[in-house]
Write a protein that holds these residues in place. Structure first.
Motif, PDB file in Angstrom:
ATOM      1  N   ASN A  28       0.805  -1.223   0.000  1.00 32.79           N
ATOM      2  CA  ASN A  28       0.000   0.000   0.000  1.00 32.79           C
ATOM      3  C   ASN A  28       0.837   1.272   0.000  1.00 32.79           C
ATOM      4  O   ASN A  28       0.287   2.370   0.039  1.00 32.79           O
ATOM      5  CB  ASN A  28      -0.949   0.004   1.206  1.00 32.79           C
ATOM      6  N   ALA A  29       2.159   1.117  -0.027  1.00 31.31           N
ATOM      7  CA  ALA A  29       3.044   2.282   0.022  1.00 31.31           C
ATOM      8  C   ALA A  29       3.007   3.044  -1.304  1.00 31.31           C
ATOM      9  O   ALA A  29       2.864   2.461  -2.370  1.00 31.31           O
ATOM     10  CB  ALA A  29       4.473   1.843   0.312  1.00 31.31           C
ATOM     11  N   VAL A  30       3.130   4.344  -1.190  1.00 38.05           N
ATOM     12  CA  VAL A  30       3.332   5.188  -2.356  1.00 38.05           C
ATOM     13  C   VAL A  30       4.835   5.419  -2.440  1.00 38.05           C
ATOM     14  O   VAL A  30       5.434   5.965  -1.516  1.00 38.05           O
ATOM     15  CB  VAL A  30       2.580   6.525  -2.229  1.00 38.05           C
ATOM     16  N   ILE A  31       5.452   4.964  -3.522  1.00 34.60           N
ATOM     17  CA  ILE A  31       6.909   4.981  -3.636  1.00 34.60           C
ATOM     18  C   ILE A  31       7.353   6.141  -4.515  1.00 34.60           C
ATOM     19  O   ILE A  31       6.837   6.335  -5.610  1.00 34.60           O
ATOM     20  CB  ILE A  31       7.413   3.646  -4.236  1.00 34.60           C
ATOM     21  N   TYR A  32       8.324   6.903  -4.007  1.00 37.93           N
ATOM     22  CA  TYR A  32       8.939   7.989  -4.753  1.00 37.93           C
ATOM     23  C   TYR A  32      10.428   7.704  -4.905  1.00 37.93           C
ATOM     24  O   TYR A  32      11.077   7.305  -3.947  1.00 37.93           O
ATOM     25  CB  TYR A  32       8.776   9.332  -4.025  1.00 37.93           C
ATOM     26  N   CYS A  33      10.938   7.905  -6.079  1.00 40.29           N
ATOM     27  CA  CYS A  33      12.364   7.791  -6.352  1.00 40.29           C
ATOM     28  C   CYS A  33      12.791   9.078  -7.047  1.00 40.29           C
ATOM     29  O   CYS A  33      11.955   9.880  -7.442  1.00 40.29           O
ATOM     30  CB  CYS A  33      12.654   6.600  -7.263  1.00 40.29           C
ATOM     31  N   ALA A  34      14.085   9.246  -7.211  1.00 39.43           N
ATOM     32  CA  ALA A  34      14.580  10.445  -7.882  1.00 39.43           C
ATOM     33  C   ALA A  34      15.796  10.113  -8.732  1.00 39.43           C
ATOM     34  O   ALA A  34      16.598   9.255  -8.370  1.00 39.43           O
ATOM     35  CB  ALA A  34      14.944  11.513  -6.860  1.00 39.43           C
ATOM     36  N   THR A  35      15.898  10.806  -9.848  1.00 38.92           N
ATOM     37  CA  THR A  35      17.092  10.673 -10.669  1.00 38.92           C
ATOM     38  C   THR A  35      18.221  11.449 -10.012  1.00 38.92           C
ATOM     39  O   THR A  35      17.992  12.328  -9.172  1.00 38.92           O
ATOM     40  CB  THR A  35      16.856  11.213 -12.086  1.00 38.92           C
ATOM     41  N   MET A  36      19.434  11.125 -10.395  1.00 42.45           N
ATOM     42  CA  MET A  36      20.604  11.814  -9.869  1.00 42.45           C
ATOM     43  C   MET A  36      20.774  13.130 -10.617  1.00 42.45           C
ATOM     44  O   MET A  36      20.714  13.157 -11.853  1.00 42.45           O
ATOM     45  CB  MET A  36      21.850  10.949 -10.055  1.00 42.45           C
ATOM     46  N   PRO A  37      20.991  14.220  -9.898  1.00 40.78           N
ATOM     47  CA  PRO A  37      21.161  15.502 -10.582  1.00 40.78           C
ATOM     48  C   PRO A  37      22.530  15.606 -11.235  1.00 40.78           C
ATOM     49  O   PRO A  37      23.481  14.925 -10.845  1.00 40.78           O
ATOM     50  CB  PRO A  37      21.018  16.522  -9.451  1.00 40.78           C
ATOM     51  N   TYR A  38      22.624  16.471 -12.226  1.00 44.42           N
ATOM     52  CA  TYR A  38      23.907  16.758 -12.864  1.00 44.42           C
ATOM     53  C   TYR A  38      24.613  17.806 -12.024  1.00 44.42           C
ATOM     54  O   TYR A  38      24.031  18.822 -11.659  1.00 44.42           O
ATOM     55  CB  TYR A  38      23.683  17.288 -14.279  1.00 44.42           C
ATOM     56  N   PHE A  39      25.859  17.547 -11.690  1.00 40.86           N
ATOM     57  CA  PHE A  39      26.663  18.513 -10.934  1.00 40.86           C
ATOM     58  C   PHE A  39      27.811  18.979 -11.805  1.00 40.86           C
ATOM     59  O   PHE A  39      28.505  18.175 -12.401  1.00 40.86           O
ATOM     60  CB  PHE A  39      27.248  17.869  -9.673  1.00 40.86           C
ATOM     61  N   SER A  40      28.014  20.259 -11.866  1.00 43.21           N
ATOM     62  CA  SER A  40      29.162  20.810 -12.580  1.00 43.21           C
ATOM     63  C   SER A  40      30.150  21.344 -11.552  1.00 43.21           C
ATOM     64  O   SER A  40      29.827  22.236 -10.781  1.00 43.21           O
ATOM     65  CB  SER A  40      28.733  21.940 -13.511  1.00 43.21           C
ATOM     66  N   PHE A  41      31.319  20.770 -11.548  1.00 45.36           N
ATOM     67  CA  PHE A  41      32.339  21.200 -10.606  1.00 45.36           C
ATOM     68  C   PHE A  41      33.401  22.064 -11.268  1.00 45.36           C
ATOM     69  O   PHE A  41      34.459  22.292 -10.713  1.00 45.36           O
ATOM     70  CB  PHE A  41      33.008  19.980  -9.954  1.00 45.36           C
TER      71      PHE A  41
END
Length: 86
Positions: A28-41
């Motif tokens: 019954n869980a609502v699952i959220y995931c996220a993509t990895m952000p682009y980091f500019s160093f």
């Protein structure tokens, strides 16, 4: 489809399996995931000095990793927050 149990070095298969296990354990869980952000160093100096690898630790590119996350979310019906393209 369902990913079999076991050791894998394939990021996409491992992510699918993880979401499958979460969904089966908590149906019954609502699952959220996220993509990895682009980091500019580039403003901080040499990227390789900060992170001594050119690909993600999974051995695949950030773009491929994010596609695997989005696909796994779609397979299991989870929500995916796209931090890479924001």
């Amino acid at each position: 489809g369902v990913v079999p149990e076991g050791v894998t070095t394939d990021f996409a298969k491992a992510y699918d399996l993880m979401l499958y296990k979460i969904k089966n354990t908590y149906p019954n869980a609502v699952i959220y995931c996220a993509t990895m952000p682009y980091f500019s160093f580039s403003y901080r100096g040499d990227f390789e000095q900060i992170f001594p690898f050119k690909k993600q630790e999974t051995g695949i590119s950030l773009t491929m990793e994010n596609e695997a996350i989005k696909n796994a979310c779609q397979h299991i019906g989870a929500h995916c927050v796209d931090f890479y393209n924001c």
